[in-house]
Motif scaffolding. Sequence first.
Motif, PDB file in Angstrom:
ATOM      1  N   MET A 191      49.335 -24.806  36.066  1.00 40.40           N
ATOM      2  CA  MET A 191      48.468 -25.492  35.112  1.00 40.40           C
ATOM      3  C   MET A 191      49.290 -26.440  34.245  1.00 40.40           C
ATOM      4  O   MET A 191      50.363 -26.093  33.793  1.00 40.40           O
ATOM      5  CB  MET A 191      47.788 -24.471  34.217  1.00 40.40           C
ATOM      6  N   VAL A 249      55.398 -20.812  45.478  1.00 39.74           N
ATOM      7  CA  VAL A 249      55.869 -20.565  44.109  1.00 39.74           C
ATOM      8  C   VAL A 249      57.253 -21.173  43.905  1.00 39.74           C
ATOM      9  O   VAL A 249      57.510 -21.822  42.880  1.00 39.74           O
ATOM     10  CB  VAL A 249      55.880 -19.050  43.822  1.00 39.74           C
ATOM     11  N   ALA A 289      56.809 -25.021  43.648  1.00 41.59           N
ATOM     12  CA  ALA A 289      56.169 -25.456  42.409  1.00 41.59           C
ATOM     13  C   ALA A 289      57.055 -25.157  41.206  1.00 41.59           C
ATOM     14  O   ALA A 289      57.188 -25.981  40.298  1.00 41.59           O
ATOM     15  CB  ALA A 289      54.809 -24.779  42.272  1.00 41.59           C
ATOM     16  N   GLU A 302      55.784 -18.380  31.521  1.00 39.15           N
ATOM     17  CA  GLU A 302      55.548 -19.821  31.558  1.00 39.15           C
ATOM     18  C   GLU A 302      55.718 -20.362  32.970  1.00 39.15           C
ATOM     19  O   GLU A 302      54.955 -21.222  33.411  1.00 39.15           O
ATOM     20  CB  GLU A 302      56.503 -20.541  30.607  1.00 39.15           C
ATOM     21  N   VAL A 303      56.729 -19.849  33.675  1.00 37.50           N
ATOM     22  CA  VAL A 303      56.911 -20.272  35.064  1.00 37.50           C
ATOM     23  C   VAL A 303      55.719 -19.824  35.896  1.00 37.50           C
ATOM     24  O   VAL A 303      55.175 -20.587  36.692  1.00 37.50           O
ATOM     25  CB  VAL A 303      58.220 -19.696  35.636  1.00 37.50           C
ATOM     26  N   ALA A 353      52.775 -19.408  34.875  1.00 38.89           N
ATOM     27  CA  ALA A 353      51.633 -20.234  34.512  1.00 38.89           C
ATOM     28  C   ALA A 353      51.603 -21.520  35.301  1.00 38.89           C
ATOM     29  O   ALA A 353      50.549 -21.971  35.734  1.00 38.89           O
ATOM     30  CB  ALA A 353      51.672 -20.541  33.021  1.00 38.89           C
ATOM     31  N   SER A 354      52.757 -22.120  35.518  1.00 41.76           N
ATOM     32  CA  SER A 354      52.722 -23.443  36.124  1.00 41.76           C
ATOM     33  C   SER A 354      52.858 -23.386  37.641  1.00 41.76           C
ATOM     34  O   SER A 354      52.499 -24.336  38.312  1.00 41.76           O
ATOM     35  CB  SER A 354      53.832 -24.305  35.537  1.00 41.76           C
ATOM     36  N   ALA A 355      53.402 -22.309  38.169  1.00 43.96           N
ATOM     37  CA  ALA A 355      53.760 -22.364  39.585  1.00 43.96           C
ATOM     38  C   ALA A 355      53.012 -21.392  40.478  1.00 43.96           C
ATOM     39  O   ALA A 355      53.044 -21.541  41.688  1.00 43.96           O
ATOM     40  CB  ALA A 355      55.264 -22.115  39.738  1.00 43.96           C
ATOM     41  N   VAL A 356      52.355 -20.383  39.927  1.00 43.50           N
ATOM     42  CA  VAL A 356      51.741 -19.384  40.807  1.00 43.50           C
ATOM     43  C   VAL A 356      50.266 -19.688  41.001  1.00 43.50           C
ATOM     44  O   VAL A 356      49.506 -19.723  40.048  1.00 43.50           O
ATOM     45  CB  VAL A 356      51.918 -17.974  40.232  1.00 43.50           C
ATOM     46  N   PRO A 391      48.234 -16.463  34.040  1.00 45.13           N
ATOM     47  CA  PRO A 391      48.772 -17.829  33.965  1.00 45.13           C
ATOM     48  C   PRO A 391      48.382 -18.530  32.667  1.00 45.13           C
ATOM     49  O   PRO A 391      49.201 -19.205  32.063  1.00 45.13           O
ATOM     50  CB  PRO A 391      48.124 -18.525  35.171  1.00 45.13           C
ATOM     51  N   LEU A 392      47.145 -18.333  32.256  1.00 46.86           N
ATOM     52  CA  LEU A 392      46.683 -18.985  31.036  1.00 46.86           C
ATOM     53  C   LEU A 392      47.450 -18.476  29.817  1.00 46.86           C
ATOM     54  O   LEU A 392      47.811 -19.246  28.920  1.00 46.86           O
ATOM     55  CB  LEU A 392      45.184 -18.726  30.870  1.00 46.86           C
ATOM     56  N   PHE A 433      50.701 -20.083  29.485  1.00 47.69           N
ATOM     57  CA  PHE A 433      50.510 -21.435  29.036  1.00 47.69           C
ATOM     58  C   PHE A 433      50.252 -21.526  27.539  1.00 47.69           C
ATOM     59  O   PHE A 433      50.887 -22.298  26.818  1.00 47.69           O
ATOM     60  CB  PHE A 433      49.326 -21.962  29.804  1.00 47.69           C
ATOM     61  N   GLN A 473      53.302 -20.577  25.450  1.00 47.78           N
ATOM     62  CA  GLN A 473      54.283 -21.639  25.355  1.00 47.78           C
ATOM     63  C   GLN A 473      53.918 -22.618  24.235  1.00 47.78           C
ATOM     64  O   GLN A 473      54.767 -22.991  23.416  1.00 47.78           O
ATOM     65  CB  GLN A 473      54.292 -22.339  26.708  1.00 47.78           C
ATOM     66  N   LEU A 518      43.384 -26.491  22.752  1.00 53.86           N
ATOM     67  CA  LEU A 518      43.578 -26.363  24.191  1.00 53.86           C
ATOM     68  C   LEU A 518      42.558 -25.436  24.841  1.00 53.86           C
ATOM     69  O   LEU A 518      42.394 -25.457  26.051  1.00 53.86           O
ATOM     70  CB  LEU A 518      44.977 -25.821  24.479  1.00 53.86           C
ATOM     71  N   TRP A 530      40.009 -27.000  27.099  1.00 52.20           N
ATOM     72  CA  TRP A 530      40.593 -27.292  28.401  1.00 52.20           C
ATOM     73  C   TRP A 530      40.792 -26.003  29.195  1.00 52.20           C
ATOM     74  O   TRP A 530      40.531 -25.953  30.400  1.00 52.20           O
ATOM     75  CB  TRP A 530      41.928 -28.013  28.185  1.00 52.20           C
ATOM     76  N   SER A 555      39.573 -24.834  32.954  1.00 58.36           N
ATOM     77  CA  SER A 555      40.439 -24.412  34.046  1.00 58.36           C
ATOM     78  C   SER A 555      40.070 -23.009  34.518  1.00 58.36           C
ATOM     79  O   SER A 555      40.286 -22.657  35.679  1.00 58.36           O
ATOM     80  CB  SER A 555      41.902 -24.474  33.622  1.00 58.36           C
TER      81      SER A 555
END
Lengths: 289, 308
Positions: free
Chosen positions: A1, A267, A270, B138-139, B141-144, B185-186, B189, B192, B236, B239, B243
């Motif tokens: 995200m 993973v 990304a 945080e990782v 959140a963005s990558a999985v 994941p949220l 995010f 962070q 946020l 948003w 999501s």
Amino acid sequence: MTAPETAGTAYGTAHVAARPGARLTAGEVISLAVILLLAAAALVPQLLAPGDPLAISPTEAFQAPSWQHPFGTDESGRDVYTRVVHGAGQSLLIGLAATAIGIGLALVLGTLGAVGGRALDFATTRINEVLFALPGLLLALVFIAIVGPGVTTTTIAVGLSTAPGYARIIRSRILAVRRSGYVEAAVVLGHGPLTILGRHILPNAVAPVFVLATLGVGQAIVWASSLSYLGLGVVPPAAEWGAMLSAGRPYISVAWWLTVFPGLAIVATAASATALGRSLQSRTRQEQS
Amino acid sequence: MLRWVAAKVAGGAFVLWAIATLIFFGLRLIPGDPAQALLGGPGSQASEEALALVRREHGLDLPLAEQYLLAMGRLATGDLGTSYSLRQDVLTLIGEQFWGTLLLTVLSLATAWAIALLLATWATRGSRSGRAVASGLEVVASAVPHFWLASMLILLFSSLLGLLPPVSVEGPSGLVLPVLTLALPLAGFLAQVMRESLADALESPFVLSARARGESETGVRWRHAIRHASLPAISLSGWAFGSLISGAVVVETVFARPGLGRSLLNAVTARDIPMVTGIALVSALAFVLVTIATDAIDRVADPRLRRA
């Protein structure tokens, strides 16, 4: 995200320049290594996995990871390691193409909004709002419903979904750069508006966008694989990570390796792209402060 | 304030109209006969009479402008039409699915906020483990991807530990894994964002003066700094809600949970346009309303915004 709203505000208005000579951190070394490995897998997959990713061997179905099959075999006896390596090209290509589409569209929207006068700014802001109202995969799903599923559609759909975030950042960057001293100087020197836009404003407004794009490629790969997983993008038995995960889903309780390894590949990709994007971001930020 | 609300509502109405219009004309731009698509695509070999009947039934023989006005008129009165694949009223279908998805997203948002608040306060205390967990999330959140996180949670909690059901069942135990999948994941995010603004807030003069008055460290954090630090995270949340709706498509599919997301995927696969339009409009409406609400909360919480 990725939060499209927050990422762009951290930049000042100074020229962005790479900082040579700064030492690489451990995280950066690892992410770079992963990216290089992926690039190798994408360009010359035979080097890392000489086998055929589509070759079936029914007698060897559902074998757990072993020396011969490090990632195990799937329901048709295909080697999962070979398939993960050969899937890199497909996944990277979709991720890069989608990001390029998103940024291209955002450049048009953002530039028009920032320098096109009030009416155009109003129009592009409204367009952006509409795109924002279908966040994440929703816009991509609606697009696929209209055009029909497939790899090309999925790529364009992911690009479309990322465009509004980039557009917003590009617009605010251009507005900030336009007020800066060197643009004022160019105006005073009597340069034409297009020269100023092309030579002074865009290069400085767009540099941070490439940093964001590094962050965005990871996101695009995740979204594209989600669409393949949902059965709308790349279709099994093609070796693509999302499609492999989708095919392995019914067997999760008997063959965990079908789910774990392609997912780890996504993973790792990304996360490396994100980590690299972050460090680029903080390096360019340090440069300015 | 009233003018601000009116402007926001008008903007929201415009967004809904634009989405409906884009889908309408998008479909007409695609090569192919809509009547044929209704009868199951070119492979179905529908007879000329059947095609003519469908065209008349759906008004496809009228001029395009008239079709468009009719379609918009129906939408304006809240009539979303009949689903192609399920042959039922779209609004009724959405009404049946809506609450399941709303429950899922609201619970996930609340869980994510709780985890994020804990993580952010813990991480800024300077403990190494807190920072490690926070940056790890945080990782995540963005990558999985949601679908992989869901699979891993199923592997861990269902296949390995046997604690929770792998598919969604009635009752709270069936909700745990879907909510965790969406919330983790949220949370990473939001944590962070909060961590950064909490660190800023702890450096600011009002915290210094609270400390000077002899306020305890916990008091400083929870009474003063966290309020300030929550502001960006609140903005946020609009948003984030969006999501979550998007994530619900994946999560409801993986856990075989009935809801708007899974209906949307089925509708997209079947190219059931009235259903897709209906769900897109309903989720956009939800998104617009939540955005207006978070903007309003922001203005209440931060008086500086009201002057702008």
